[in-house]
Design a protein around this motif. Structure first.
Motif, PDB file in Angstrom:
ATOM      1  N   LEU A 146       0.824  -1.207   0.000  1.00 28.08           N
ATOM      2  CA  LEU A 146       0.000   0.000   0.000  1.00 28.08           C
ATOM      3  C   LEU A 146       0.860   1.260   0.000  1.00 28.08           C
ATOM      4  O   LEU A 146       0.535   2.250  -0.664  1.00 28.08           O
ATOM      5  CB  LEU A 146      -0.926   0.004   1.221  1.00 28.08           C
ATOM      6  CG  LEU A 146      -1.753  -1.266   1.486  1.00 28.08           C
ATOM      7  CD1 LEU A 146      -2.685  -1.051   2.667  1.00 28.08           C
ATOM      8  CD2 LEU A 146      -2.538  -1.678   0.250  1.00 28.08           C
ATOM      9  N   GLU A 188      -0.859   4.541   3.682  1.00 28.34           N
ATOM     10  CA  GLU A 188      -1.813   3.863   2.804  1.00 28.34           C
ATOM     11  C   GLU A 188      -2.793   4.834   2.157  1.00 28.34           C
ATOM     12  O   GLU A 188      -3.884   4.452   1.754  1.00 28.34           O
ATOM     13  CB  GLU A 188      -2.577   2.779   3.574  1.00 28.34           C
ATOM     14  CG  GLU A 188      -3.478   3.263   4.693  1.00 28.34           C
ATOM     15  CD  GLU A 188      -2.780   3.425   6.023  1.00 28.34           C
ATOM     16  OE1 GLU A 188      -3.469   3.427   7.057  1.00 28.34           O
ATOM     17  OE2 GLU A 188      -1.540   3.561   6.039  1.00 28.34           O
ATOM     18  N   HIS A 197     -10.124  -0.317  -2.189  1.00 27.11           N
ATOM     19  CA  HIS A 197      -9.475  -1.613  -1.957  1.00 27.11           C
ATOM     20  C   HIS A 197      -8.446  -1.829  -3.058  1.00 27.11           C
ATOM     21  O   HIS A 197      -8.806  -2.093  -4.203  1.00 27.11           O
ATOM     22  CB  HIS A 197     -10.504  -2.745  -1.961  1.00 27.11           C
ATOM     23  CG  HIS A 197     -11.544  -2.603  -0.898  1.00 27.11           C
ATOM     24  ND1 HIS A 197     -12.704  -1.882  -1.096  1.00 27.11           N
ATOM     25  CD2 HIS A 197     -11.589  -3.063   0.376  1.00 27.11           C
ATOM     26  CE1 HIS A 197     -13.425  -1.917   0.011  1.00 27.11           C
ATOM     27  NE2 HIS A 197     -12.776  -2.623   0.915  1.00 27.11           N
ATOM     28  N   SER A 198      -7.175  -1.688  -2.712  1.00 29.89           N
ATOM     29  CA  SER A 198      -6.104  -1.860  -3.699  1.00 29.89           C
ATOM     30  C   SER A 198      -5.451  -3.230  -3.598  1.00 29.89           C
ATOM     31  O   SER A 198      -4.677  -3.611  -4.467  1.00 29.89           O
ATOM     32  CB  SER A 198      -5.040  -0.779  -3.510  1.00 29.89           C
ATOM     33  OG  SER A 198      -4.467  -0.876  -2.217  1.00 29.89           O
ATOM     34  N   CYS A 199      -5.750  -3.948  -2.519  1.00 34.58           N
ATOM     35  CA  CYS A 199      -5.192  -5.285  -2.298  1.00 34.58           C
ATOM     36  C   CYS A 199      -6.241  -6.183  -1.657  1.00 34.58           C
ATOM     37  O   CYS A 199      -7.140  -5.706  -0.954  1.00 34.58           O
ATOM     38  CB  CYS A 199      -3.979  -5.226  -1.364  1.00 34.58           C
ATOM     39  SG  CYS A 199      -2.448  -4.732  -2.136  1.00 34.58           S
ATOM     40  N   PHE A 259      -6.231  -8.987   1.107  1.00 37.99           N
ATOM     41  CA  PHE A 259      -5.360  -9.511   2.158  1.00 37.99           C
ATOM     42  C   PHE A 259      -5.830 -10.890   2.616  1.00 37.99           C
ATOM     43  O   PHE A 259      -7.028 -11.210   2.526  1.00 37.99           O
ATOM     44  CB  PHE A 259      -5.330  -8.544   3.344  1.00 37.99           C
ATOM     45  CG  PHE A 259      -4.571  -7.282   3.072  1.00 37.99           C
ATOM     46  CD1 PHE A 259      -3.211  -7.202   3.341  1.00 37.99           C
ATOM     47  CD2 PHE A 259      -5.203  -6.173   2.528  1.00 37.99           C
ATOM     48  CE1 PHE A 259      -2.498  -6.042   3.083  1.00 37.99           C
ATOM     49  CE2 PHE A 259      -4.505  -5.004   2.267  1.00 37.99           C
ATOM     50  CZ  PHE A 259      -3.144  -4.943   2.543  1.00 37.99           C
ATOM     51  N   PRO A 270      -0.586 -10.727   0.504  1.00 42.31           N
ATOM     52  CA  PRO A 270      -1.476  -9.722  -0.093  1.00 42.31           C
ATOM     53  C   PRO A 270      -1.479  -9.846  -1.615  1.00 42.31           C
ATOM     54  O   PRO A 270      -0.426 -10.026  -2.230  1.00 42.31           O
ATOM     55  CB  PRO A 270      -0.857  -8.388   0.354  1.00 42.31           C
ATOM     56  CG  PRO A 270      -0.058  -8.716   1.564  1.00 42.31           C
ATOM     57  CD  PRO A 270       0.457 -10.104   1.340  1.00 42.31           C
ATOM     58  N   TYR A 271      -2.644  -9.758  -2.199  1.00 42.90           N
ATOM     59  CA  TYR A 271      -2.794  -9.880  -3.649  1.00 42.90           C
ATOM     60  C   TYR A 271      -3.090  -8.496  -4.215  1.00 42.90           C
ATOM     61  O   TYR A 271      -4.111  -7.880  -3.905  1.00 42.90           O
ATOM     62  CB  TYR A 271      -3.931 -10.848  -3.970  1.00 42.90           C
ATOM     63  CG  TYR A 271      -4.183 -11.056  -5.447  1.00 42.90           C
ATOM     64  CD1 TYR A 271      -3.367 -11.894  -6.201  1.00 42.90           C
ATOM     65  CD2 TYR A 271      -5.246 -10.411  -6.081  1.00 42.90           C
ATOM     66  CE1 TYR A 271      -3.604 -12.094  -7.557  1.00 42.90           C
ATOM     67  CE2 TYR A 271      -5.498 -10.604  -7.434  1.00 42.90           C
ATOM     68  CZ  TYR A 271      -4.667 -11.443  -8.169  1.00 42.90           C
ATOM     69  OH  TYR A 271      -4.901 -11.632  -9.515  1.00 42.90           O
ATOM     70  N   GLN A 272      -2.175  -7.983  -5.050  1.00 42.25           N
ATOM     71  CA  GLN A 272      -2.304  -6.619  -5.556  1.00 42.25           C
ATOM     72  C   GLN A 272      -3.341  -6.533  -6.670  1.00 42.25           C
ATOM     73  O   GLN A 272      -3.315  -7.325  -7.613  1.00 42.25           O
ATOM     74  CB  GLN A 272      -0.958  -6.122  -6.082  1.00 42.25           C
ATOM     75  CG  GLN A 272       0.117  -6.006  -5.020  1.00 42.25           C
ATOM     76  CD  GLN A 272       1.398  -5.401  -5.572  1.00 42.25           C
ATOM     77  OE1 GLN A 272       1.366  -4.555  -6.458  1.00 42.25           O
ATOM     78  NE2 GLN A 272       2.529  -5.825  -5.039  1.00 42.25           N
ATOM     79  N   GLN A 284      -6.537   3.101   1.519  1.00 42.54           N
ATOM     80  CA  GLN A 284      -6.524   1.710   1.073  1.00 42.54           C
ATOM     81  C   GLN A 284      -6.814   0.807   2.273  1.00 42.54           C
ATOM     82  O   GLN A 284      -6.031   0.754   3.221  1.00 42.54           O
ATOM     83  CB  GLN A 284      -5.163   1.371   0.471  1.00 42.54           C
ATOM     84  CG  GLN A 284      -4.765   2.299  -0.675  1.00 42.54           C
ATOM     85  CD  GLN A 284      -3.319   2.119  -1.071  1.00 42.54           C
ATOM     86  OE1 GLN A 284      -2.961   1.130  -1.712  1.00 42.54           O
ATOM     87  NE2 GLN A 284      -2.469   3.063  -0.690  1.00 42.54           N
ATOM     88  N   HIS A 295      -7.185  -2.144   4.860  1.00 44.41           N
ATOM     89  CA  HIS A 295      -6.278  -3.216   5.268  1.00 44.41           C
ATOM     90  C   HIS A 295      -6.785  -3.797   6.580  1.00 44.41           C
ATOM     91  O   HIS A 295      -7.595  -3.170   7.280  1.00 44.41           O
ATOM     92  CB  HIS A 295      -4.857  -2.673   5.440  1.00 44.41           C
ATOM     93  CG  HIS A 295      -4.769  -1.520   6.402  1.00 44.41           C
ATOM     94  ND1 HIS A 295      -4.659  -1.686   7.767  1.00 44.41           N
ATOM     95  CD2 HIS A 295      -4.801  -0.172   6.187  1.00 44.41           C
ATOM     96  CE1 HIS A 295      -4.611  -0.503   8.354  1.00 44.41           C
ATOM     97  NE2 HIS A 295      -4.703   0.433   7.426  1.00 44.41           N
TER      98      HIS A 295
END
Length: 615
Positions: free
Chosen positions: A237, A314, A347-349, A351, A386-388, A486, A488
C-alpha cells in the motif's frame, strides 16, 4: 588512564584543546535542546556516547556527546548545570564518522571528515574531556559504535581524513587513547541491564563508498513542502501512495517525502529503500519500533520544508494534493489544513485476512473496470500473501477510483453539519488527523511536537491537535483535499491500545473538552449530541457560575467514571453506582436536573443525565 581525573570521570590531564572521534550508528532518537549558554538544557532524553563528567569548581566544565537518529549534540557540564553548546540536527540512519574537536574551549563538529558546524566557546577557564565512554547508567548509548579515539590536540580536516580508514597501532603521536569498543563502563552496563546484547560492529565504508553516500540533512532553500510518511508493515500500500505523489502538479524540486519505516517486518525495506521518484526522497529505517509519536517527530526534525504535510502510508493522493495544501498556508501562520475527514475508502489489495464475503463485495464494486475485475477473478482464495489489484499505471490513470469510493459516516456527521472552518463544532481539534493534515513547521515546533508518551495506536494526533487549538490554531477542513484510504486488516488490539491512549490523553488534559469524549465512545450519545451537550454545559457554567457548583462536580465525576469503565473494560450498567453516588447524591443530582430543565435552554444536557440516571 583514568587515574589522573576528577571523580573518575574527567580526564584532567587534557584541557581546552582535544579531539574525540568515533564511528557510530544510533538506534534511537535523542532530545533536541536549544543551542545556548544562556539557559540550562534538560537532563533527560540523552543518548550519550560520551557520558557526562561534571565540573567540580566554578571554573571548569566537562564535555559529553549525545548521538541520536535525529542528530548530534555536544554538552558541557558545569558544577551545577548542563548546556547544549553545539546542536546539529540531521537524520543519521547509516554508519558515519564523527569528530568533536575542541580548539581553545570552542567545539567544532566534523562528519565523515568534513566540517559541518561550530559551537559556543566556553566561558570556563578549563574544559575537560570525559572518560565516561559509552554513557552513564540509565543513559547508555543505544546503537552501534566502532572505535572511539581521543587525541590531545585539535585535529584538522586533513588529519581526520588521513586516518579515517587507517587502523591505529596505539603509538601514534598525540593519541591519548583508543577504545576499540566501549569498555570503560562495561561492568556498570551489565549491572544496569543484564539483558544487554553484544553489539555487532559495522564495517566502515570505504572512501569511495563515503563519496557515494546520500549526504545528511543540509539546508536547502528550494524545499518548501515536506511530506512525512511513517510506515509499519504497509507494503504494498505504501508504494501506491508514493506512486501517487509522482504525479503532483506541484514542482517536485520544491517538495520532499520523508518516508520512515518503523521497523517493518514485511517487504517495505526491500521494495522502498531504493525507490527513485522525481521528487526529493528520504528513506529512514528504524532498527527498533519507535512508535507513532516518535516517528513523526523524527520526520519533523529532519524536514527542510516550512510546510509539513502528514500523510498515512496507505493514502493515495490526487494530483493537486500538495499544491492545494501549499497554497492554503500562504495567508495564516496558525492555520491547520485537514482533508482526512473527506477521505474515501478503496481496496487496492486483497489480504489473507479478508473474508470471502468481503472479496465478493470488492469484486462487485470493480465490475465497471474489466482489467481490475479480471485480476480479481484470477485471485485464488485463500491466499497467504497480499494480492495486488493495482499497478503503477493504474495510479496515473486514477483507476483506483473504480475500487470503491465509500466515505466514513462518522466524519460525515461533521462535514455535513458544519462549515469548512468548523464554526459551531466544539471539537475543531479533531480535524488534526495525521492521515492527511498540514501545518507550518515552526507552529508545531512551538507546540512541542508530538507527545512521545503516546507509543501505540490512537489519540497522539488529537492530543497535539488539542494543544494547538489552545494556542490559537485555526482549523480548516477542505473537501478538495481528498485522499483514498486503502483498506487493510486492523487487529483487535487496536481498541485496547486506543482506550489506553485515551486515558493518557485525559491524564495530560483533564478538561471537560476531553472528559466528554466518553459519552460518544460508550454509545451514550452520538457525535452531534455530544457536541450539543458540551456547548450547553459550558453555557450553563458561564451563565450561572455560582449556582450549580455541586452539579459541576457530579457531572465531572460521572464523565470520569465513564472513561474509567471504558479503560478497565468493566460493563457497568449502573453508572452512578460505579461512580459511588449515594442516595443523597442521587437526590441532589435529580434536584439539579429539575432546576436546569426549568431554564429551558439545556435539553440535550438534561436528557443525557436522565439517560445516565436510569442506566
Amino acid at each position: 588512564m583514568l587515574g589522573n581525573s576528577l571523580n573518575g570521570r574527567l580526564l584532567t590531564n587534557l584541557n581546552n584543546t582535544f579531539t574525540y572521534e568515533f564511528w557510530v550508528m544510533p538506534e534511537s532518537v535523542h532530545r533536541i535542546d536549544k543551542q545556548t549558554r544562556d539557559r540550562p538544557a534538560d537532563v533527560n532524553g540523552k543518548n550519550y556516547i560520551i557520558g557526562p563528567g561534571h565540573g567540580v569548581s566554578d571554573n571548569d566544565a566537562g564535555v559529553s556527546v549525545s548521538v541520536g537518529l535525529n542528530g548530534i549534540t555536544v554538552y558541557e557540564h558545569t558544577k551545577k548545570n548542563i548546556y547544549a553548546v553545539l546542536v546539529y540536527e540531521a537524520i543519521i540512519n547509516q554508519l558515519i564518522h564523527v569528530a568533536v574537536v575542541y580548539d581553545d574551549r570552542e567545539p567544532q563538529l566534523f562528519i565523515n571528515g568534513k566540517f559541518v558546524k561550530k559551537g559556543e566557546r566556553s566561558p570556563k577557564s578549563f574544559v575537560y574531556p570525559s572518560g565516561m565512554i559509552g554513557g552513564q547508567p540509565g543513559l547508555f548509548f543505544n546503537g552501534d559504535i566502532n572505535e572511539i579515539r581521543l587525541w590531545n590536540h585539535c585535529r584538522t580536516e586533513q588529519n581526520l581524513n588521513n586516518y579515517l580508514n587507517k587502523k591505529l597501532t596505539g603509538s601514534e603521536t598525540e593519541l591519548y587513547g583508543v577504545w576499540p569498543t566501549p569498555s570503560v563502563n562495561e561492568l556498570e552496563t551489565k549491572k544496569a541491564n543484564a539483558k544487554t546484547k553484544t553489539r555487532k560492529i559495522k564495517k566502515r565504508p570505504s572512501a569511495k563508498e563515503r563519496q557515494n553516500e546520500i549526504p545528511l540533512v543540509s539546508k536547502n532553500e528550494d524545499i518548501e513542502v515536506s511530506i512525512i510518511i511513517p510506515s509499519l508493515n504497509k507494503y504494498p500500500l505504501n508504494l501506491f501512495t508514493l506512486y501517487s505523489l509522482e504525479y503532483q502538479t506541484f514542482n517536485p524540486s520544491k517538495m520532499e517525502v520523508i518516508f520512515i519505516d518503523d521497523a517493518s517486518t514485511d517487504q517495505t525495506e526491500e521494495k522502498v529503500k531504493g525507490y527513485k521518484p522525481p521528487y526529493h526522497f528520504k528513506f529512514i529505517r528504524n532498527k527498533k519500533n519507535l512508535g507513532r509519536a516518535k516517528v513523526r517527530n523524527l520526520g519533523i526534525r529532519s524536514a527542510r520544508g516550512s510546510i509539513l504535510i502528514f500523510l498515512d502510508a496507505e493514502m493515495i493522493t490526487e494530483p493537486d494534493f500538495v499544491e492545494r495544501h501549499h497554497k492554503l498556508h500562504q495567508s495564516n501562520s496558525k492555520l491547520i489544513i485537514s482533508g482526512a475527514m473527506h477521505s474515501r475508502v478503496i481496496h487496492s489489495c486483497i489480504f489473507p485476512e479478508f473474508t470471502q464475503k468481503k472479496i465478493n463485495k470488492i469484486s462487485t464494486i470493480s465490475k465497471n473496470n474489466q482489467e481490475i475485475y479480471s485480476r480479481i477473478k484470477d485471485f485464488k482464495y485463500p491466499s497467504k500473501e497480499p494480492y495486488q489489484l493495482l499497478e503503477k499505471k493504474d495510479i496515473e490513470k486514477k483507476v483506483f477510483k473504480n475500487l470503491g469510493v465509500e466515505v466514513y459516516p462518522w466524519f460525515q456527521q461533521i462535514t455535513r453539519n458544519f462549515p469548512a472552518d468548523l464554526e459551531g463544532f466544539a471539537f475543531p481539534w479533531m480535524a488534526f488527523l495525521t492521515g492527511n493534515v498540514s501545518i507550518r513547521k515552526e507552529f508545531i515546533i512551538e507546540a512541542g511536537l508530538f507527545d512521545e508518551d503516546f507509543v501505540k495506536y490512537g489519540y497522539e494526533d488529537w492530543e497535539i491537535g488539542y494543544r494547538l487549538y489552545k494556542m490559537g490554531a485555526k482549523y480548516i477542513v477542505r473537501n478538495d483535499l481528498i485522499t483514498y484510504h486503502q483498506e487493510h486488516p486492523v487487529g483487535e488490539s487496536k481498541w485496547n491500545e486506543a482506550i489506553n491512549n485515551l486515558g493518557l490523553f485525559l491524564k495530560k488534559h483533564h478538561d471537560i473538552d476531553v472528559l466528554i469524549l466518553g459519552i460518544e465512545i460508550s454509545g451514550l450519545a452520538d457525535l452531534l449530541t455530544m457536541n450539543k451537550v458540551l456547548s450547553e454545559y459550558k453555557l450553563l457554567v458561564q451563565s450561572h457560575p455560582e449556582r450549580f457548583l455541586k452539579f459541576q462536580e457530579k457531572f465531572i465525576c460521572i464523565l470520569e467514571t465513564i472513561l474509567l469503565i471504558l479503560q478497565i473494560d468493566i460493563r457497568h450498567i449502573n453508572i452512578l453506582g460505579a461512580a459511588g453516588f449515594s442516595s443523597d447524591d442521587r437526590k441532589e443530582l435529580q434536584e439539579d436536573i429539575n432546576s436546569i430543565k426549568g431554564l429551558n435552554k439545556f435539553t440535550k444536557l438534561t436528557s443525557l443525565l436522565e439517560k445516565i440516571k436510569i442506566s
